[in-house]
Design an enzyme around this catalytic site. Structure first.
Site, PDB file in Angstrom:
ATOM      1  N   TYR A  62       0.854  -1.182   0.000  1.00  0.00           N
ATOM      2  CA  TYR A  62       0.000   0.000   0.000  1.00  0.00           C
ATOM      3  C   TYR A  62       0.894   1.237   0.000  1.00  0.00           C
ATOM      4  O   TYR A  62       1.573   1.538   0.981  1.00  0.00           O
ATOM      5  CB  TYR A  62      -0.884   0.039   1.246  1.00  0.00           C
ATOM      6  CG  TYR A  62      -1.943  -1.037   1.346  1.00  0.00           C
ATOM      7  CD1 TYR A  62      -2.282  -1.828   0.254  1.00  0.00           C
ATOM      8  CD2 TYR A  62      -2.616  -1.250   2.537  1.00  0.00           C
ATOM      9  CE1 TYR A  62      -3.256  -2.802   0.352  1.00  0.00           C
ATOM     10  CE2 TYR A  62      -3.595  -2.226   2.652  1.00  0.00           C
ATOM     11  CZ  TYR A  62      -3.914  -2.999   1.556  1.00  0.00           C
ATOM     12  OH  TYR A  62      -4.883  -3.964   1.679  1.00  0.00           O
ATOM     13  N   LEU A 211     -18.595  -1.637   2.347  1.00  0.00           N
ATOM     14  CA  LEU A 211     -19.347  -0.572   1.681  1.00  0.00           C
ATOM     15  C   LEU A 211     -19.173  -0.635   0.171  1.00  0.00           C
ATOM     16  O   LEU A 211     -19.481   0.330  -0.540  1.00  0.00           O
ATOM     17  CB  LEU A 211     -18.910   0.800   2.212  1.00  0.00           C
ATOM     18  CG  LEU A 211     -19.074   1.008   3.717  1.00  0.00           C
ATOM     19  CD1 LEU A 211     -18.646   2.413   4.115  1.00  0.00           C
ATOM     20  CD2 LEU A 211     -20.506   0.740   4.160  1.00  0.00           C
ATOM     21  N   ARG A 213     -16.587  -0.527  -1.706  1.00  0.00           N
ATOM     22  CA  ARG A 213     -15.652   0.500  -2.182  1.00  0.00           C
ATOM     23  C   ARG A 213     -16.335   1.849  -2.397  1.00  0.00           C
ATOM     24  O   ARG A 213     -16.007   2.592  -3.317  1.00  0.00           O
ATOM     25  CB  ARG A 213     -14.945   0.034  -3.454  1.00  0.00           C
ATOM     26  CG  ARG A 213     -14.236  -1.309  -3.263  1.00  0.00           C
ATOM     27  CD  ARG A 213     -13.558  -1.764  -4.536  1.00  0.00           C
ATOM     28  NE  ARG A 213     -13.047  -3.113  -4.420  1.00  0.00           N
ATOM     29  CZ  ARG A 213     -11.885  -3.443  -3.865  1.00  0.00           C
ATOM     30  NH1 ARG A 213     -11.116  -2.508  -3.371  1.00  0.00           N
ATOM     31  NH2 ARG A 213     -11.495  -4.707  -3.803  1.00  0.00           N
ATOM     32  N   GLY A 214     -17.294   2.140  -1.528  1.00  0.00           N
ATOM     33  CA  GLY A 214     -17.985   3.416  -1.578  1.00  0.00           C
ATOM     34  C   GLY A 214     -19.280   3.388  -2.350  1.00  0.00           C
ATOM     35  O   GLY A 214     -20.045   4.361  -2.306  1.00  0.00           O
ATOM     36  N   SER A 217     -22.085   3.631   0.056  1.00  0.00           N
ATOM     37  CA  SER A 217     -22.123   4.871   0.832  1.00  0.00           C
ATOM     38  C   SER A 217     -22.341   6.092  -0.048  1.00  0.00           C
ATOM     39  O   SER A 217     -22.562   7.197   0.463  1.00  0.00           O
ATOM     40  CB  SER A 217     -20.816   5.036   1.609  1.00  0.00           C
ATOM     41  OG  SER A 217     -19.713   5.171   0.727  1.00  0.00           O
TER      42      SER A 217
END
Length: 332
Positions: A62, A211, A213-214, A217
């Site tokens: 990452y 979620l 990956r959004g 949301s």
């Protein structure tokens, strides 16, 4: 929100430690979803610890080590309060390109040595290959981590995105505490073949992508550097179809006086006590919203209604691109 002392922890598998019911995933703090705010990232990690979160997840790839160094800063005075989960093995070029995986025993130990140094710790609590290396038997990879446990550098072994056969082979070498895998209201494929094996073997689930990956949301793609540009569920046609499912979930959430995100997290928490949602919050506001899901109670009828509103077979597009779906051991 319910105080941390009143929240019942969940066991990380039959042989692993007890953890707070929600974990914090830090991938998004190192640019995977576009630019990140480092001071806010540090504040979010500290807020999670203050709220009682005890499991924090990262990967050595990452931000090419940035995420581990960020955690090193955040945990300088809090190491004893948290368990650190690290994924390794993904190979990337200087331009960020994905080059494959390397889980040979020597590579396992080398990656571990670098992670320990970047994190500034003397051991890692859960160490796991990020994916199955098709060129290396899982027994060899797990065996190498087991050697590092005997040497005191690792405490527990986890897996990520692998299927039933690989899970059984790995568990025959050394106890596995958890499988990290994408699982959400619109990514429910592990339920049929993978979860029964985990239950049989006493292995927990640290579920990422809760979620989606959004998607669940309402988070918008932030630009060309956003990894979601490569995911089929976010292309224009599929996104329009999927947003119709999300709208149905929004109605259910509104009826309970909660947000879509809280509904998604509460659903995952209610499915099994063996599931620990791994929340990829990048801000304190996002974190607080997800943690509030711990106060949401869903009845069996409500869970059925939620799943009927967003049937798994109605989701448009796969969770990864065609190449990734083909090589993912968990999808075979």
């Amino acid at each position: 929100m319910t105080t941390a002392s009143a929240i019942q922890p969940r066991k990380l598998g039959r042989t692993g430690p007890a953890v707070f019911p929600i974990a914090l995933g830090c991938m998004g703090m190192s640019g995977m979803y576009g630019p990140a705010d480092e001071p806010e990232s540090l504040a979010t990690i500290h807020a999670a610890i203050d709220a009682g979160v005890t499991l924090i997840d990262t990967g050595d790839f990452y931000g090419m080590g940035h995420n581990e160094m960020l955690l090193s800063q955040a945990l300088r005075f809090f190491r004893e309060k948290v368990l650190i989960s690290v994924k390794f093995g993904a190979q990337r070029g200087p331009d960020g390109a994905w080059l494959g995986y390397d889980a040979r025993p020597a590579a396992v130990k080398t990656a571990l040595a670098y992670s320990l140094k970047r994190l500034g710790v003397d051991h890692i609590d859960i160490y796991r290959p990020a994916r199955l290396d098709p060129n290396v038997p899982i027994e060899d990879t797990v065996g190498a981590i087991a050697e590092m446990i005997k040497a005191g550098y690792v405490r527990n072994i986890g897996l990520s995105e692998v299927g039933p056969e690989t899970i059984r082979r790995a568990a025959a070498v050394h106890p596995i505490v958890d499988l990290q895998i994408e699982y959400s209201l619109i990514s429910r494929s592990p339920e049929s073949k993978i979860f029964p094996v985990l239950e049989e073997l006493g292995i927990a689930v640290t579920a990422y992508g809760i979620l989606s990956r959004g998607l669940l949301s309402g988070s918008a793609i932030s630009g060309s550097g956003d990894i979601r540009n490569r995911f089929p569920r976010f292309n224009a046609e599929n996104l329009a179809r999927n947003q119709k499912l999300v709208a149905r979930l929004a109605e259910i959430a509104a009826g309970k006086g909660i947000t879509k995100s809280q509904l998604a997290v509460a659903w995952a928490l209610a499915k099994s006590r063996s599931i620990i949602p791994l929340i990829g919050a990048r801000t304190r506001t996002q974190l607080a919203e997800s943690l509030a899901a711990l106060d949401v109670r869903l009845t069996p009828d409500e869970i059925a209604a939620i799943e009927a509103a967003a049937p798994a077979d109605a989701v448009a597009g796969t969770r990864y691109d065609a190449h990734q779906m083909q090589v993912l051991d968990s999808e075979k």
